[in-house]
Design a protein around this motif. Sequence first.
Motif, mmCIF file in Angstrom:
data_model
loop_
_atom_site.group_PDB
_atom_site.id
_atom_site.type_symbol
_atom_site.label_atom_id
_atom_site.label_comp_id
_atom_site.label_asym_id
_atom_site.label_seq_id
_atom_site.Cartn_x
_atom_site.Cartn_y
_atom_site.Cartn_z
ATOM 1 N N LYS A 40 9.032 -37.824 -46.264
ATOM 2 C CA LYS A 40 8.552 -36.378 -46.244
ATOM 3 C C LYS A 40 8.446 -36.722 -44.658
ATOM 4 N N MET A 54 3.144 -36.775 -51.782
ATOM 5 C CA MET A 54 3.349 -36.582 -50.217
ATOM 6 C C MET A 54 2.514 -37.516 -49.590
ATOM 7 N N GLU A 88 4.658 -33.946 -40.101
ATOM 8 C CA GLU A 88 3.567 -32.807 -40.368
ATOM 9 C C GLU A 88 3.120 -32.981 -42.305
ATOM 10 N N GLU A 89 3.836 -33.157 -43.015
ATOM 11 C CA GLU A 89 3.598 -32.903 -44.385
ATOM 12 C C GLU A 89 2.638 -34.022 -45.309
#
Length: 625
Positions: A234, A612, A237-238
């Motif tokens: 990912k 995530m 920033e995610e």
Amino acid sequence: MGITSMRDSRSPREWLASLPDSRLCSRLLRYTTVAFIISIALSGIFLFRRPEGFLRDTRSRYFDYFWNQTANHPIDRLISDAHTYHEDLLKQRSFDLPTAAARYRDSRGRHPPPGFDAWFKYAKDHDAIIVESFFDRIYADTAPFWGLDPQTTAARASSWEHVVRVRNGVANGTGNTENKVPWLQLWTELVAEAAPWLPDVDMPINYMDESRLIVPWEDVTGLITKERASRAFKPIEEVVTEYSGLAKVDAVSDSAETYKPAWLGGNYWDLTRVACAPDSPSRNVTPIANIEELPVFPQDWNPDFSYEGYIRNFTAATDPCLQPHLRGMHGSFVEPLTMSTSKELIPLFGGCKLPMNNEILIPGAMYLTADPFYSGGDSHGPAWSQKTDGIVWRGVASGGRNKRENWAHFQRHRLVEMLNGTTVAQMEKNNARTMTFEMPPLEKYDFPRRREGTIGAWLRKFSDAGFVNLLCFPADNCSYVEPYLSKVGSIPMKDQYKYKFMPDVDGNSFSARFRGFLLSTSLPIKATVYSEWHDDRIVPWLHFAPMDNTFQDLYAILDYFTRDGKGDKSARFIAEEGRAWGAKVLRREDMLLYVWRLLLEFARICDEKRDMLGYIDDLKEVKTA
């Protein structure tokens, strides 16, 4: 001043030319003599006293000469190959956090889990050897769970009957352990050392000796396919860097009942082979029709995992899917002592498993105890030159429920009979088999003792093996086995370490003494069908001698190590290298690091935001720079 700076910068030829003629001969003689003495001394030190240092140089001329250029036995080649493999492995060692994180991403296809930095700091502070492949077992064990719903996995883990539970940085063991061995306590104490840096997580424990989960091959393959499809990096920033926690699970934990999958009975081999690949040799082989018949050894046995009769690939050699004859040569498949097996994938952690089982491996609790029964205590045996030139084994007749009709099929009974000199001498005299085994084929293992029929006479002097308890069933009737085997006196582990050779075979599950054997000054000779946490960090023929599960190679292995001075040096070399390496990678700190990293991964698997979650601080620093 360093040693290098003290050396004369001139070449030997220039140095000699600078000497007065009157001093040349005497100086040359002394120079040559000293060089010869130093060379011999260093060879002895490197080969016998510090094998781990000796092995650092892959171009070592002495090593190449001793095991390659003078090779006259297949084991010479196997020792050399093991050394090369290990050297290549150590080149992948990570010494700093960015390198470790990068190698994680290369191997796993994801960002490391949150908390990876604290884990690595502990590893570095405690001189741990970090090679990414040392943790491959974690990812093989946990991969199928990525194909399940995370909250379902978390709920089932939390509600199990024995759980090591981490909440707010504190570990507690939950579950009734009355009249049970203290394994839950030992595992809880280990996890407690890492708990301050762990997220909230539950580790459900298999309290049985035997493995309990055998999910069909097709189901596991489907789940692993889902896991591979979910791998992704990912964008920074995610990425989520904090675990969600287990508040939802805890909110219903008091009222939640233990999830109990369907527990199956029946023939264990039938359950096992369904977990083998459809094209594997064992998949369509049915159980033995008449277990009262004597065990049948495979004819012309020359598997791909062997090299001229000796184990080359130990991982494959432990796999029953590749060896259908093991259904009649190992107690786990003949008649397990207890059986509570499910085909459903549930989270369950244990100290060992068959290669096709689906438990998540952790270090065996017996490796965490100070009980000298397993470790031998503080004593690990005398120096090699002071040892008894022989082989010793003591144990109970475990491996399953041995009875009148099936006892000849058990691995420990076979080992003890094979090491009984009187039994073997009678076999050689009559050219016959005994209850548990056949003599190894001469055309495959052709050495003087086998050819001359003197193995039995040799074993009478060389071997001391026997059962301290026959564990008969029913317990008061051992008449079926007493004509062949009898109970002998026990020998404390510390006294067993006085012998050069120590065979190690499975009981009801893995042998809990193996770590003690590795850390001793003796040479372990190992056969097993069970996987353990440490399998990726110890190397056969470098740290121990591997043996086929039929034990047909046992006599030939012992012959190689005892036939001449070279064999004895090879045995001593492996024994000392195994001890030195084990002291570096099988410490309590290493077991803690393994479980710590495993629980970081399992906590992520149980998190709703698992796709995530990740550790990315190293990438942020690079981006900022």
